[in-house]
Design a protein around this motif. Structure first.
Motif, short mmCIF file in Angstrom:
data_model
loop_
_atom_site.label_atom_id
_atom_site.label_comp_id
_atom_site.label_asym_id
_atom_site.label_seq_id
_atom_site.Cartn_x
_atom_site.Cartn_y
_atom_site.Cartn_z
N LYS A 194 23.31 38.44 53.12
CA LYS A 194 24.32 38.18 52.10
C LYS A 194 25.05 39.48 51.78
N VAL A 195 26.37 39.40 51.68
CA VAL A 195 27.16 40.59 51.37
C VAL A 195 26.92 41.02 49.93
N LYS A 196 26.66 42.28 49.73
CA LYS A 196 26.45 42.80 48.38
C LYS A 196 27.78 42.83 47.61
N TYR A 197 27.69 42.51 46.34
CA TYR A 197 28.83 42.59 45.42
C TYR A 197 30.02 41.78 45.95
N TRP A 198 29.75 40.60 46.49
CA TRP A 198 30.82 39.79 47.11
C TRP A 198 31.87 39.38 46.09
N LYS A 199 31.45 39.01 44.88
CA LYS A 199 32.42 38.59 43.87
C LYS A 199 33.37 39.72 43.51
N GLU A 200 32.83 40.92 43.42
CA GLU A 200 33.69 42.07 43.11
C GLU A 200 34.64 42.37 44.27
N LEU A 201 34.13 42.22 45.50
CA LEU A 201 34.97 42.48 46.67
C LEU A 201 36.12 41.49 46.77
N ARG A 202 35.87 40.27 46.35
CA ARG A 202 36.93 39.25 46.40
C ARG A 202 38.10 39.63 45.51
N ARG A 203 37.83 40.37 44.45
CA ARG A 203 38.91 40.78 43.55
C ARG A 203 39.63 42.04 44.06
N MET A 204 38.98 42.76 44.98
CA MET A 204 39.54 44.03 45.42
C MET A 204 40.38 43.90 46.68
N ARG A 244 30.03 30.02 53.14
CA ARG A 244 31.21 30.85 53.30
C ARG A 244 31.68 31.42 51.98
N GLY A 245 31.58 30.63 50.90
CA GLY A 245 32.03 31.09 49.59
C GLY A 245 31.26 32.29 49.08
N GLU A 246 29.96 32.35 49.42
CA GLU A 246 29.12 33.47 48.97
C GLU A 246 28.82 34.45 50.10
N ALA A 247 29.46 34.26 51.26
CA ALA A 247 29.27 35.14 52.42
C ALA A 247 27.79 35.30 52.75
N THR A 248 27.15 34.18 53.11
CA THR A 248 25.72 34.16 53.40
C THR A 248 25.49 33.60 54.79
N LEU A 278 24.92 44.77 53.04
CA LEU A 278 24.23 43.50 53.19
C LEU A 278 22.87 43.52 52.51
N LYS A 279 22.55 42.42 51.85
CA LYS A 279 21.19 42.20 51.37
C LYS A 279 20.51 41.29 52.38
#
Length: 284
Positions: free
Chosen positions: A167-177, A209-213, A254-255
């Protein structure tokens, strides 16, 4: 076959509707002596068609029956009291009004059937699709089918089977960046890294896909899964220092968590995923 028939009915009804509208407008404008009366009848005709479009043919026909009786009574009154003759215009509106209503119903029913069939096809597509449309990776549906087979092989031949979750770390924050286009590219790039780090007999799945897992089904034990984790981490470090840093302007991390299959404790494929995801909590 039904789809073609419904499309044909809808198309023909729409063309007939346009033709009738042109005839009605031409008839109304072609008789200046009864222009005001014909204009009222034209508006009533279109009103009945609109009501039929948004409701049912029954409602439209009931309105037409009321119109025919009302208009017929008016014509009879005019004929008896004033001695006027019944002209062609009278028969025109008595025929065109219900005809336009029926044509509208045919067009509406054909369109609605097409919409219903399209919705059913979309549901079937979502239910049967086993590949993610953007990455061409196997999805959760494919995982639930494959893991049953792999688990049977693991149990029968005593081969360890491990699910590695990424799982991608800090995915929600990356989506905003970064933009959505770059997010899609990031998923593809990370999928390639994961795919390159496993053997050909192992399988990679895009679980969410939404949570990049991602999920990797590995015919190995926990120690073998750790080797794969180290390999992925090493590849990710190289990509971050070269391509990723220039392409995304951020580092992607990645976690990872792994869980070995145990038929006694894992109830279903989805339970396998859920338990494996809990292992991500230990990767900080």
């Amino acid at each position: 076959m039904n789809l073609n028939r419904n499309s044909l009915v809808s198309d023909v009804a729409f063309l007939v509707f346009l033709g009738l509208c042109m005839i009605c407008v031409t008839f109304t404008a072609g008789n200046p002596n009864a222009y005001f009366q014909n204009l009222i009848l034209l508006n009533l005709t279109f009103f009945f068609a609109i009501v039929t479009y948004f409701t049912t043919v029954t409602t439209g026909l009931v309105l037409n029956v009321i119109f025919i009786f009302g208009y017929g009574a008016y014509i009879m009154y005019e004929t008896v009291s004033k001695g006027e003759t019944i002209g062609a215009g009278t028969y025109f509106w008595l025929l065109v009004t219900p005809l336009l209503t029926i044509v509208t119903w045919l067009f509406t029913s054909g369109t609605r059937r097409l919409q219903t069939e399209n919705a059913e096809l979309q549901k079937q597509k979502a239910r049967l699709a086993t590949l993610d449309e953007n990455t061409d990776l196997k999805n959760t549906i494919s995982f639930t089918k494959d893991v049953t087979v792999f688990a049977g092989i693991s149990t029968r031949y005593q081969i360890p089977l491990t699910l590695l979750v990424l799982k991608v770390k800090y995915w929600k924050e990356l989506r905003r960046m970064i933009g959505e286009d770059q997010l899609a590219e990031a998923i593809i790039d990370l999928s390639r890294i994961s795919q390159a780090s496993i053997r050909t007999n192992d399988s990679l799945y895009l679980l969410d896909r939404g949570e990049a897992t991602w999920g990797l089904l590995l015919f190995t034990d926990q120690e073998g899964a750790k080797v794969v984790m180290d390999r992925i981490r090493h590849s990710l470090v190289e990509f971050n220092s070269n391509q990723f840093s220039a392409k995304y302007k951020v580092e992607l991390g990645l976690k990872m968590g792994a869980l070995e299959y145990n038929a006694q404790t894992i109830e279903s494929p989805l339970d396998f995923i859920a338990q494996a995801k809990r292992q991500l909590e230990y990767d900080v």
